[in-house]
Design an enzyme around this catalytic site. Structure first.
Site: not given
Length: 161
Positions: A9-11, A50
């Site tokens: 969920r935040d690559i 992000t």
């Protein structure tokens, strides 16, 4: 028995580290979720991550359904950022504006052409395919890695939206 999946969920570039051999390692699993999965399983949760790297299908208020392909979207954006330093829209615009387009023309100018054109084209095409706004059009991560590492073919660039 269901397989276990990790939804990061935040690559994004800031969460990718390189070891001494320059092998990429994904870091910061603070927003991740673990769930039992099948190919069509979703995880209902709050949209988090992000901006710019979040799957557009998850950009809404309240609970959203994250799918395994949600992280694939982020991976595609990262590939384009590394190879081109351009947004997905800029790469597509450059491609569509040419009579005989070549994906390598979107490569980062600072590289001064010092790259393998076939590999660069594969990275850009994969970045576009992975970052398709429609999750059903994105490859699974396993297929994306096979495309990079083993040379399997993805659909033609003309099919990319």
């Amino acid at each position: 028995m269901n397989a276990i999946s990790i939804l990061h969920r935040d690559i994004k570039p800031g969460n990718i580290l390189l070891d001494l051999d320059f092998t990429a390692k994904l870091a910061d699993f603070g927003l991740s979720r673990i769930f039992a999965s099948k190919n069509d399983t979703t995880l209902v949760t709050t949209a988090i991550g992000t901006v710019g790297y979040i799957d557009p299908e998850c950009m809404k208020n309240g609970d959203v359904k994250f799918q395994r392909k949600s992280d694939v979207y982020s991976f595609g954006i990262v590939l384009l950022e590394i190879a081109c330093r351009k947004t997905r829209e800029e790469v597509l615009e450059r491609y569509r504006s040419k009579a005989e387009p070549r994906m390598v023309e979107a490569a980062d100018e600072k590289l001064n052409g010092a790259f393998d054109e076939t590999q660069m084209e594969r990275v850009i095409v994969l970045g576009l395919k992975c970052s398709d706004p429609q999750g059903k059009q994105r490859p699974f991560m396993l297929d994306a890695m096979k495309f990079l590492e083993d040379g399997i073919e993805l659909p033609a660039i003309s099919e990319i939206q």
